[in-house]
Design a protein around this motif. Structure first.
Motif, PDB file in Angstrom:
ATOM      1  N   ILE A 232      -5.639  -4.318   0.577  1.00  0.00           N
ATOM      2  CA  ILE A 232      -4.801  -3.292  -0.057  1.00  0.00           C
ATOM      3  C   ILE A 232      -5.535  -1.961   0.069  1.00  0.00           C
ATOM      4  N   MET A 233      -4.879  -1.011   0.722  1.00  0.00           N
ATOM      5  CA  MET A 233      -5.489   0.294   0.991  1.00  0.00           C
ATOM      6  C   MET A 233      -4.926   1.312  -0.020  1.00  0.00           C
ATOM      7  N   PRO A 234      -5.568   2.484  -0.152  1.00  0.00           N
ATOM      8  CA  PRO A 234      -5.095   3.459  -1.150  1.00  0.00           C
ATOM      9  C   PRO A 234      -3.640   3.863  -0.922  1.00  0.00           C
ATOM     10  N   TYR A 235      -3.225   3.948   0.350  1.00  0.00           N
ATOM     11  CA  TYR A 235      -1.831   4.361   0.585  1.00  0.00           C
ATOM     12  C   TYR A 235      -0.851   3.277   0.151  1.00  0.00           C
ATOM     13  N   HIS A 236      -1.281   2.014   0.106  1.00  0.00           N
ATOM     14  CA  HIS A 236      -0.385   0.960  -0.389  1.00  0.00           C
ATOM     15  C   HIS A 236      -0.098   1.153  -1.874  1.00  0.00           C
ATOM     16  N   ARG A 237      -1.158   1.434  -2.627  1.00  0.00           N
ATOM     17  CA  ARG A 237      -0.961   1.648  -4.076  1.00  0.00           C
ATOM     18  C   ARG A 237      -0.094   2.875  -4.316  1.00  0.00           C
ATOM     19  N   ARG A 238      -0.395   3.959  -3.573  1.00  0.00           N
ATOM     20  CA  ARG A 238       0.341   5.213  -3.779  1.00  0.00           C
ATOM     21  C   ARG A 238       1.825   5.035  -3.442  1.00  0.00           C
TER      22      ARG A 238
ATOM     23  N   ASP B  59       2.857  -4.132   5.684  1.00  0.00           N
ATOM     24  CA  ASP B  59       2.027  -3.782   6.841  1.00  0.00           C
ATOM     25  C   ASP B  59       1.546  -5.019   7.588  1.00  0.00           C
ATOM     26  N   LYS B  60       1.311  -6.088   6.839  1.00  0.00           N
ATOM     27  CA  LYS B  60       0.903  -7.342   7.491  1.00  0.00           C
ATOM     28  C   LYS B  60       1.993  -7.785   8.464  1.00  0.00           C
ATOM     29  N   VAL B  61       3.247  -7.771   7.982  1.00  0.00           N
ATOM     30  CA  VAL B  61       4.356  -8.239   8.812  1.00  0.00           C
ATOM     31  C   VAL B  61       4.662  -7.224   9.921  1.00  0.00           C
ATOM     32  N   ALA B  62       4.458  -5.944   9.624  1.00  0.00           N
ATOM     33  CA  ALA B  62       4.697  -4.910  10.642  1.00  0.00           C
ATOM     34  C   ALA B  62       3.550  -4.850  11.673  1.00  0.00           C
ATOM     35  N   ARG B  63       2.525  -5.641  11.435  1.00  0.00           N
ATOM     36  CA  ARG B  63       1.336  -5.713  12.317  1.00  0.00           C
ATOM     37  C   ARG B  63       0.542  -4.412  12.333  1.00  0.00           C
ATOM     38  N   THR B  64       0.633  -3.697  11.204  1.00  0.00           N
ATOM     39  CA  THR B  64      -0.149  -2.467  11.094  1.00  0.00           C
ATOM     40  C   THR B  64      -1.170  -2.575   9.954  1.00  0.00           C
ATOM     41  N   GLY B  65      -1.439  -3.805   9.521  1.00  0.00           N
ATOM     42  CA  GLY B  65      -2.322  -4.000   8.370  1.00  0.00           C
ATOM     43  C   GLY B  65      -3.802  -3.905   8.723  1.00  0.00           C
ATOM     44  N   VAL B  66      -4.590  -3.841   7.656  1.00  0.00           N
ATOM     45  CA  VAL B  66      -6.053  -3.880   7.785  1.00  0.00           C
ATOM     46  C   VAL B  66      -6.487  -5.213   7.196  1.00  0.00           C
ATOM     47  N   ARG B  67      -7.274  -5.980   7.977  1.00  0.00           N
ATOM     48  CA  ARG B  67      -7.724  -7.271   7.461  1.00  0.00           C
ATOM     49  C   ARG B  67      -9.195  -7.160   7.033  1.00  0.00           C
ATOM     50  N   ILE B  68      -9.633  -8.136   6.262  1.00  0.00           N
ATOM     51  CA  ILE B  68     -11.005  -8.095   5.740  1.00  0.00           C
ATOM     52  C   ILE B  68     -12.027  -7.892   6.870  1.00  0.00           C
TER      53      ILE B  68
END
Ligand code: IMP
Length: 431
Positions: free
Chosen positions: A107-113, A140-149
């Protein structure tokens, strides 16, 4: 030795924390497989209270390994704060005790915002999200634009991921939601810092679990939220963004379905819901208020008062089917003590027909009138009861009526918040 999945049968907050805590005593490994820090349970140990949102409560036991599966969305700041609080609590978390999947999304800051900005803009029809960025992270995970650990462990990759995604996020934040943009360099620094701190815990959760199962160790899969908050099978769109059903224990941790031995559904003796969405048996009267007060029905993540109502067996029966439940664990039976009559919905009347499950359309659910079975209540304090047969007749009748309608045996009946305030009928690990 067995593998057991625990899921909620209603809209979350069924009292999974206590049942998971009890079953953890029998498990060697405890894994979370979906959700994030939208969940939360309060644990009381030695009179001290701690609320955990991400780490399985097994972390309080010195000999258990806790795993955060690939299906979980991890806010690294929240996780690190939780580890600090555990340390202050006297529970050191060594890397041998906690494994975080490299594949879990961050979860990145833009997700919370974005989560908060969207909810604020909605007005009527608000989902009532916990505002933790859960939905935008799964998007973002489904859009394939996510950040993983694992992206947090490598500067070049993280920079590339952020450069690719921030343009669009900042456009939305500044032009659509009229907010400040998120700064790339500051985010990169902050999240690489989290990556350095979390690195010792990052590992292959799927490999660890499969190895444990092949060695015949006991594994508990701890579900978060509840069946009717499932993104596919819940009261869409008033749902969370992950699959909360038992089947997702497999996808969300990297274990095959043939490896699951037992699925326990947690059913609170009445129903609650937080946030928006339909709730046919909701009570907006003094009985609802009494249940809220006696049951301490206030969110452990957001502190919001929970909406309260009678037990809805349509909801529970759907959960039996959707999760392939083997047994039910009933919680908070003691909260109903003192009510002159108790009710349970056994069907709905809707648009001239009778239904025995929730229809897919929200407006139809809103038109559902519960068909209640009314039973006599009980006055006796049941918190000291440890055998089913010692329950007052009316309390037994209530449970037997549930069992008859639902067609499943009970494994556990909880009669109070304490560990010992439990009637154990069948140990799910003895499958
Ligand atoms: P989100 O999961 O924060 O996106 O919120 C979506 C919906 O799920 C809202 O109605 C929340 O109140 C509800 N929700 C999320 N997590 C929980 C939980 O742990 N218990 C009960 N409701 C939850």
């Amino acid at each position: 030795m067995a593998t057991v999945v625990v899921v909620g049968t209603q809209w979350g907050d069924e009292g999974k924390g206590k049942v998971v805590d009890l079953l953890t005593a029998r498990a060697d490994y405890v894994a979370r497989f979906q959700g994030g820090n939208n969940a939360g349970h309060t644990l009381v140990v030695g009179g001290k209270k701690i609320i955990l949102h991400l780490t399985p409560s097994g972390i309080l036991h010195p000999d258990k390994v806790c795993l955060i599966g690939n299906g979980v969305v991890v806010d690294p700041k929240v996780l690190l704060e939780e580890l600090d609080r555990l340390r202050d609590f006297g529970v050191g978390v060594a890397p041998e005790k906690l494994v975080i999947s490299a594949y879990a999304h961050v979860i990145m800051p833009y997700h919370r915002r974005l989560d908060l900005a969207r909810e604020n803009r909605k007005g009527h029809g608000k989902i009532g999200t916990t505002g933790r960025g859960i939905g935008p992270c799964y998007e973002d995970k489904v859009a394939r634009t996510g950040v993983r650990i694992h992206h947090l462990l490598d500067e070049t990759t993280l920079r590339r991921r952020l450069e690719a995604v921030l343009d669009e996020k900042n456009f939305l934040l500044t032009h659509y939601y009229r907010q400040d943009p998120v700064d790339l360099e500051a985010t990169l620094d902050e999240y690489l810092g989290y990556g350095r701190l979390l690195a010792p815990y990052v590992g292959d959760v799927s490999a660890r679990l499969n190895q444990a199962i092949s060695e015949r160790r006991s594994v508990l899969f701890e579900g978060a939220q509840g069946t009717h908050l499932d993104v596919d099978h819940g009261t869409y769109p008033f749902v969370t963004s992950s699959n909360t059903l038992a089947g997702n224990a497999c996808c969300g941790s990297g274990v095959g379905p043939t490896k699951i031995d037992h699925v326990v559904g947690i059913m609170k003796a009445y129903t609650t819901r937080v946030g928006g969405g339909p709730f046919p048996t909701e009570l907006s009267d003094p009985i609802g208020e009494r249940i809220r007060t006696c049951g301490g029905e206030f969110g452990s993540t957001t502190g919001r008062p929970r909406r309260c109502g009678w037990l809805d067996l349509c909801v529970v029966k759907d959960a039996v089917r959707l999760n392939g439940l083997a047994t039910l664990a009933v919680t908070k039976l003691d909260v109903l003590t003192g009510l002159p009559v108790v009710r349970m919905a056994v069907g709905y009347r809707c648009d001239g027909t009778v239904l025995d499950g929730l229809p897919p359309e929200i407006d139809r659910i809103e038109r559902c009138q519960p068909i209640y079975e009314e039973l006599q209540g009980w006055e006796e304090d049941i918190r000291n009861v440890r055998r089913f047969d010692d329950l007052p007749t009316a309390a037994r009748r209530y449970l037997e009526a549930v069992q008859d309608h639902v067609g499943l045996p009970f494994s556990i009946v909880s009669v109070g918040p304490g560990r010992e305030e439990t009637i154990m009928l069948k140990d799910p690990f003895d499958s």
